[in-house]
Design an enzyme around this catalytic site. Structure first.
Site, PDB file in Angstrom:
ATOM      1  N   HIS A  22       0.828  -1.215   0.000  1.00  0.00           N
ATOM      2  CA  HIS A  22       0.000   0.000   0.000  1.00  0.00           C
ATOM      3  C   HIS A  22       0.858   1.259   0.000  1.00  0.00           C
ATOM      4  CE1 HIS A  22      -2.108   3.285   2.139  1.00  0.00           C
ATOM      5  NE2 HIS A  22      -3.076   2.971   1.304  1.00  0.00           N
TER       6      HIS A  22
ATOM      7  N   CYS B  86      35.059   1.445 -25.150  1.00  0.00           N
ATOM      8  CA  CYS B  86      34.391   1.660 -23.871  1.00  0.00           C
ATOM      9  C   CYS B  86      35.270   2.561 -23.018  1.00  0.00           C
ATOM     10  CB  CYS B  86      34.195   0.328 -23.132  1.00  0.00           C
ATOM     11  SG  CYS B  86      33.305  -0.911 -24.078  1.00  0.00           S
TER      12      CYS B  86
END
Length: 800
Positions: free
Chosen positions: A419, A750
């Site tokens: 909730h 990279c």
């Protein structure tokens, strides 16, 4: 025409929302259209809005209720509970009209006849507004479970009517501007699924944090699902990838076992849904609430429901402990992320780290700070001042008005579908749920910083920390022709980063996953029974408690992490670099010391390709290959490509390729490509020979710079000489790109340099490199540099 007081679900569809409310209309829609496709929905009937209005009319309640509502002090709502109680008592003292009673009892008799026995039923509230039939009143009204016999069903329907005036429902209507007397209540009477004897949970047909559309997220606990909704338990979680689900592959890309510490069951038949929350037995906590077959079936149903409604859905499921059958008990549109533009993101980054107080599941991706206010009861709402951080045990709908005042929410209990998590998403605040002991570790009034910007794990730090925020619209970003790719190792961030502009993952590091998710040296799993380190053995046993064969722990964890990233970027390439720990790093893994030699310079020692076919690690490499084989084969994620790091010689490369084929990863089979890192001068000097062994190169600029200039990048003394822009380094890079082009194999780079230095990006574009990979925080700047470089190059070509 005679009034109709009940309608069977088989006669209902979404056109009847104004008559029976959204919840009942949705159930009828699924029974009507989806049961023929295998989706199992419990049958039943619904009372109509007309029945509710007749109940008020015959008992002359409408004006009395209006008078009571007029008494509410809307400035403080101090007398809300008193007024609510008075109205509900009035409604429960009233008499259900005979015509309505008769039809309810007749509907129940028909349901019993259909199932050939006297059935237990659930009686659920489904509210609707006359003039706003699509208004949502989710979680505001009552349900009554495990009801048997016609008189109790009639009384339960009346209790549902009365729940229209519980305090939270009244407050919700005030806040949203609804006329209380224009709301009707339909009660659904539905075959009871005895999930108290088995399990239940919720599903989202998108990833609820990022809004990523191609996964189904299923969570579950033992017993009634109220424990998940209220955030009382940390549930099991399963992620299922839609494209491979449709292709009949093993589409479960991730499984996370929750503690499931409580099991909610019924107090007894006829108690109108009264429940008991029991401690879950330890052996049940360590058992999955659904097996893989059940997860797959449930995911297929979710996909079917989503395709029928043509929108992302929030779905509740329950498993019957008597029959073993799974049912869908509710489905509603997902209303938070499905309405947002996924290409507009607010990115938050902490500039500093303070003392870590607690951790839990992150809800949202932002950061907030404020005074912590520990509140254990919603009746103490007045203690929380706007902008403070709410710290509590659990929440339920009674907490909704309080949560709206908080700058962040922290709970001891609950998962990402609890909730508190759902409300946090709806109101746009960050939350860290399932912290276990937040109310003990955090002091009332303490200044804290709540960070959900670091993946699925949220952190609460002591003090007010600095961070920065930037809003990015990816949809408007100009992209270069050269492929911009990402460097990524953390699967928790994969779905969020998938929305970034990219052409896939140029480098996925396994080291982060092994360190954070697996934590154990692979050889310590292979040789678990022979381990002499008792302390390490106990820790490994605890981590691998679900696995009789310890190796399977490594394979499962690694395959799920790789699959998550591969799914997030599917069908774009995800280039996975096989492990490249140094010996000192491997030794720090659980059980690792005994398997690793001590080296003077691990940076240049027993690392990368040299490990893979060595007696010390060969079986560990086998586990890596098994995991990748599972991802590409069983899971169907053939967008995964592989890369070998630190391969010093041609014979070493050939040996590794042959070993991988022996372990089921044959180059070229099912589209498998295997690249090599170009990070050693030998890779550059013999690039044409390496190109015969591998499918392409990825330039590792850090190691290549280090080895070209002959310096240790970990040394503070010579670190200032580390420079990718050095002519010698650029010469090496230009050479390997040129030879890759001659050999017609792919080549990328990279590293950080192309985003930090525009001139370095210009250099790579001039060499016609195929791709450049960036860390996520450097990607946007890198793309900007790439676009400028391509324009500069085009202008020079035109000038010539």
């Amino acid at each position: 025409m005679n009034p109709v007081f009940i309608l069977p679900y088989s006669d209902l569809s979404n056109k009847d929302i104004a008559v029976v409310g959204g919840k009942n209309a949705s159930l009828g829609e699924m029974i009507h259209h989806l049961t023929s496709k295998g989706v199992r929905v419990p049958d039943g009937f619904a009372t109509t809005a007309e029945a509710y209005r007749l109940f008020l009319f015959e008992n002359k309640l409408e004006q009395t209720i209006r008078n009571e509502l007029d008494r509410i002090d809307v400035s403080t709502f101090n007398n809300l509970d008193e007024v609510s109680k008075t109205i509900r008592e009035l409604m429960m003292r009233a008499r259900m009209p005979e015509g309505i009673q008769k039809e309810i009892k007749s509907g129940y008799a028909a349901l019993c006849k259909r199932y050939g026995r006297e059935v237990d039923v659930a009686v659920r509230s489904s509210a609707t507004a006359e003039d706003l039939p699509n208004a949502s009143f989710a979680g505001q009204h009552e349900s009554f479970l495990n009801i048997r016999n016609e008189n109790e069903i009639v009384e339960s329907v009346q209790r549902c009517f009365a729940s229209l005036f519980n305090a939270r429902a009244i407050k919700y209507r005030y806040e949203n501007g609804f006329d209380h007397m224009k709301i009707s209540l339909s009660a659904g009477v539905q075959l009871m699924v005895r999930s108290d004897l088995a399990s239940s949970g919720v599903c989202f047909t998108l990833e609820p944090e990022s809004g990523f559309r191609d996964v189904i997220v299923i969570s579950g606990c033992w017993g009634l699902g109220e424990n998940i909704v209220q955030g009382i338990v940390n549930p099991d979680e399963f992620y299922v990838f839609k494209p491979t689900l449709k292709a009949d592959k093993n589409a479960i890309i991730s499984k996370k076992m929750g503690s499931k510490a409580k099991t909610m069951i019924y107090a007894g038949t006829g108690d109108f849904g009264n429940t008991i929350n029991l401690d879950t037995l330890i052996e049940k906590q360590q058992e999955w609430v659904l097996d893989d077959r059940e997860v797959t079936i449930l995911a297929q149903w979710c996909l079917c429901i989503e395709e029928h409604y043509n929108m992302p859905m929030d779905i509740e499921w329950a498993k019957d402990g008597n029959t073993g059958q799974i049912f869908i008990i509710q489905a509603r549109p997902e209303t938070v992320h499905s309405t947002k533009d996924p290409y507009v993101k607010n990115e938050f980054v902490l500039k500093e780290k303070g003392k870590l107080l607690v951790q839990g599941s992150a809800v949202g991706s932002g950061i907030a700070t404020g005074k912590a206010r520990i509140i254990l009861l919603p009746s103490d709402a007045g203690k929380l001042q706007p902008g403070e951080v709410l710290v509590t045990d659990i929440t339920n709908p009674d907490w909704d008005p309080i949560l709206k005042k908080a700058s962040a929410i922290i709970t001891n209990k609950g998962g990402r579908t609890s909730h508190a998590a759902i409300v946090a998403r709806e109101i746009g605040v960050v939350a860290v749920v399932g912290c276990f002991d937040a109310t003990l570790k955090i002091k009332d009034g303490q200044q804290v910083t709540v960070s959900c910007a670091e993946g699925k794990t949220g952190a609460v730090y002591d003090g007010k920390l600095a961070w920065y925020e930037k809003s990015i619209n990816f949809g408007q970003l100009e992209l270069p022709k050269t492929a911009p790719m990402l460097i990524l190792g953390d699967p928790d961030k994969a779905f969020r980063y998938s929305f970034y502009p990219n052409k896939g993952i140029g480098l996925m590091r396994l080291e982060f996953i092994i360190t954070n998710a697996i934590k154990v040296h692979p050889m310590a799993l292979v040789k678990f029974d022979e381990l002499k380190d008792d302390k390490a053995k106990i820790e490994i046993a605890a981590l691998t408690i679900q696995y009789q064969i310890k190796e399977h722990y490594f394979i499962d964890k690694l395959s799920q992490a790789v699959a998550t990233i591969a799914a997030a970027f599917y069908p774009k390439d995800v280039i996975v670099r096989m492990s490249d720990f140094k010996t000192n790093e491997y030794a720090n893994l659980l059980g690792g010391k005994v398997f690793e030699p001590e080296e003077e310079n691990p940076m240049l020692g027993f690392r990368g390709a040299s490990r893979y076919d060595h007696d010390r690690y060969r079986e560990g490499f086998r586990l890596e290959c098994e995991a990748i084989k599972k991802v590409r084969g069983e899971m169907g994620l053939t967008n995964v490509k592989l890369m070998i790091p630190f391969c010093r010689t041609i014979p070493e490369g050939k040996k590794v390729i042959a070993l991988m084929e022996h372990y089921g990863l044959k180059r070229g089979e099912n589209g498998l490509e295997i690249y090599v890192m170009a990070e050693i001068p030998s890779n550059v000097i013999l690039a044409k020979e390496f190109a015969k062994v591998f499918d392409g190169f990825s330039i590792g600029s850090n190691d290549l710079t280090q080895l070209t200039l002959g310096l240790d990048r970990d040394s503070a003394i010579v670190n200032e000489m580390f420079d990718e822009n050095d002519p010698a380094v650029k010469n090496m890079i230009a050479s390997v790109i040129r030879d890759a082009k001659i050999c017609k194999v792919k080549i990328g780079l990279c590293g950080q340099a192309p985003s930090d230095f525009p001139e370095f990006a210009q250099f790579l574009i001039e060499q016609e490199i195929d791709s450049i990979s960036f860390n996520p925080d450097a990607l946007l700047k890198g793309i900007e540099n790439m676009v400028k470089a391509e324009k500069n190059r085009a202008n020079r070509v035109q000038t010539k």
